[in-house]
Enzyme design. Structure first.
Site: not given
Length: 530
Positions: A96, A99, A248, A498
């Site tokens: 995603d 990571d 999430y 990120e």
């Protein structure tokens, strides 16, 4: 508000330069700063190049066995045993962000938004020579979803977990963290992840209808089953897959995803049952009661409200049994759009903006809300243009040109028209983030160094280095600046540096539209002769 935008400050600076009051290094620094600050204003952005880079980004995020035509060569095969412990093939899909976890809900939203971009702007994407790359990006996700949907009432929703993954800093090619897979089923429901995956497969089925009809049909069958599963066995997936909490979590619940999936299935099948579902459950599920000023991988209300409201243009939906609910959907869609445009009367009902003009929802990864808003504004602008309508806001009506101009301003900010003179699309422009919070990018490429890099070794030797990342994640849209337009290019500053797949996914369609307009203007006789 721009750096060096004040004419008096510029005049003083140039006076100092003439009279030699400062050293040479200071002059050079000043001139470079002025150049970088005004460059976005003096040079048009190359939206075609930005589009190409955006689609390239998804190759950096691939998990599984990479294909022969892989263009991002610093990546290699990874996650080749995913699902093995559970006796299922879960190789493939996307990581995603920075990571190495495969989170099903944001991955599915990424594919839905990529598909929507191709559905609405496929001609422009093809005109930029990027159509095959767009379809490849979508299919890499849908191929994985087909694998993950192992039974009509079973969907594997995650591979790996955030806790063990965040303990290590490793390239995906070296992973030693847990690759346990987690599923939702009849006893452990996950209507939100099932609904979003149904939406992803339904929207993708529209994309592949002409080029690959067999595959399109297969996707549609999966979408129908997933929707039925999610609706019949209702529940939030983060109650069934508890390891996803804190990463999430489904804050908005699952009703928005079920309405969202129903509308995409209606668009894919033209079967009235799906539309009737979205209309009859509109009140109960919040579709016509929630007025929302953000659209994201979690909160789908604004997107589904916009899709529903656009159905009013079609003759068959102007019947009285449909019209009332669709009008209520439109009212809520207009609230979102007007909030982005700062046109609602109550200031608290508008989206905040930075001094530089960027929409600002929250501190962490704000750019996802910006790219999503730019896409929805663009789509609705086209809808109003085609139907000869105007947007109704508290502060008056707004024409499609003004709506699209604001969407463009958000994209231009991303590409460099901002107080930092920084492109937040990595790899685009003269100045962009060099220290993305991204494991694979921050460590020497597996192709260059096949020696194993351990869990904490990555932190010790690579994460804390001040040098730029050795690998560039071209096309990644990072989290972006703070509410005062300030950005710190620091690997440890994950809120800003990120990037996520769903940040870039929504940008693809808008960039395609902008490129198409740019090409049209360039080819016009007036421009060509000047």
């Amino acid at each position: 508000m721009r750096e060096f935008g004040d004419s008096k400050r510029q005049e003083q600076a140039y006076s100092s330069l003439i009279y030699g009051q400062h050293n040479f290094h200071w002059y050079v620094t000043l001139l470079v700063s002025i150049f970088l600050a005004i460059l976005p204003l003096t040079q048009p952005f190359d939206y075609g190049k930005a589009l190409s880079k955006s689609l390239l980004y998804f190759e950096s995020q691939r998990s599984g066995r990479l294909p022969y035509n892989q263009r991002v060569t610093w990546r290699h095969h990874s996650g080749l045993t995913d699902g093995l412990e559970q006796g299922v093939d879960l190789v493939g899909g996307y990581y995603d962000a920075g990571d190495n976890v495969k989170f099903g809900l944001p991955m599915a939203f990424t594919i839905t938004m990529l598909s929507w971009g191709v559905i609405d702007y496929g001609d422009e994407i093809a005109g930029a020579g990027e159509y095959s790359h767009a379809l490849e990006a979508i299919k890499w996700g849908t191929d994985y979803f087909i694998k993950a949907h192992t039974h009509p009432n079973v969907l594997w929703a995650e591979v790996g977990d955030g806790d063990t993954d965040h303990y290590c800093w490793q390239r995906p090619e070296d992973m030693t963290t847990s690759r346990q897979a987690y599923k939702v089923d009849e006893k452990n429901p996950g209507s939100d992840v099932a609904g979003e995956t149904a939406a992803a497969m339904a929207s993708a089925s529209i994309v592949f209808r002409k080029t690959n009809p067999h595959y399109s049909h297969l996707l549609l069958q999966h979408a129908k089953q997933l929707f039925e599963f999610g609706d019949k066995y209702r529940g939030k997936y983060d109650e069934s897959v508890k390891v996803v909490k804190g990463y999430y979590s489904s804050v908005s619940g699952f009703t928005d995803e079920l309405l969202w999936a129903a509308l995409w299935l209606y668009k894919a099948t033209d079967k009235e049952d799906y539309l009737r579902y979205a209309l009859e459950k509109a009140y109960e599920f919040g579709g016509i009661t929630w007025a929302i000023n953000e659209f994201s991988w979690d909160v789908k209300f604004a997107g589904l409200q916009i899709i529903a409201s656009m159905l009013l243009m079609e003759e068959k939906h102007r019947q009285m049994e449909y019209k009332n609910v669709l009008e209520q959907y439109r009212s809520k869609a207009e609230y979102y759009l007007c909030a982005c445009l700062n046109k609602n009367n109550n200031v608290t009902n508008n989206v905040k903006r930075t001094p530089g003009g960027l929409l600002y929802i929250r501190q962490w990864n704000n750019m996802q809300y910006v790219s999503n808003a730019a896409f929805l504004l663009t789509v609705y602008s086209d809808h109003l243009q085609a139907s000869n309508q105007r947007l109704r806001c508290d502060q008056g009506e707004v024409g499609p040109e003004e709506i699209f101009a604001f969407a463009k301003s958000q994209v231009d900010y991303i590409l460099g028209a901002n107080p930092m003179a920084m492109s937040y699309l990595v790899g685009y422009g003269l100045r962009y983030p060099q220290r993305m919070h991204h494991r694979g990018a921050s460590i020497e490429s597996y192709k260059e160094n096949r020696g194993f890099i351990g869990c904490t070794q990555g932190y010790d030797n690579w994460f804390r280095r001040k040098d730029p990342n050795p690998n560039i994640v071209v096309g990644a849209l990072v989290g972006g600046p703070d509410q005062m337009d300030q950005f710190s290019d620091d690997r440890e500053n994950f809120m800003q540096t990120e990037a996520c797949t769903y940040n870039t996914a929504s940008l693809v369609g808008v960039l395609a539209k902008l490129h198409g307009l740019q090409e049209r203007d360039f080819d016009s006789p007036l421009v060509a002769s000047s």
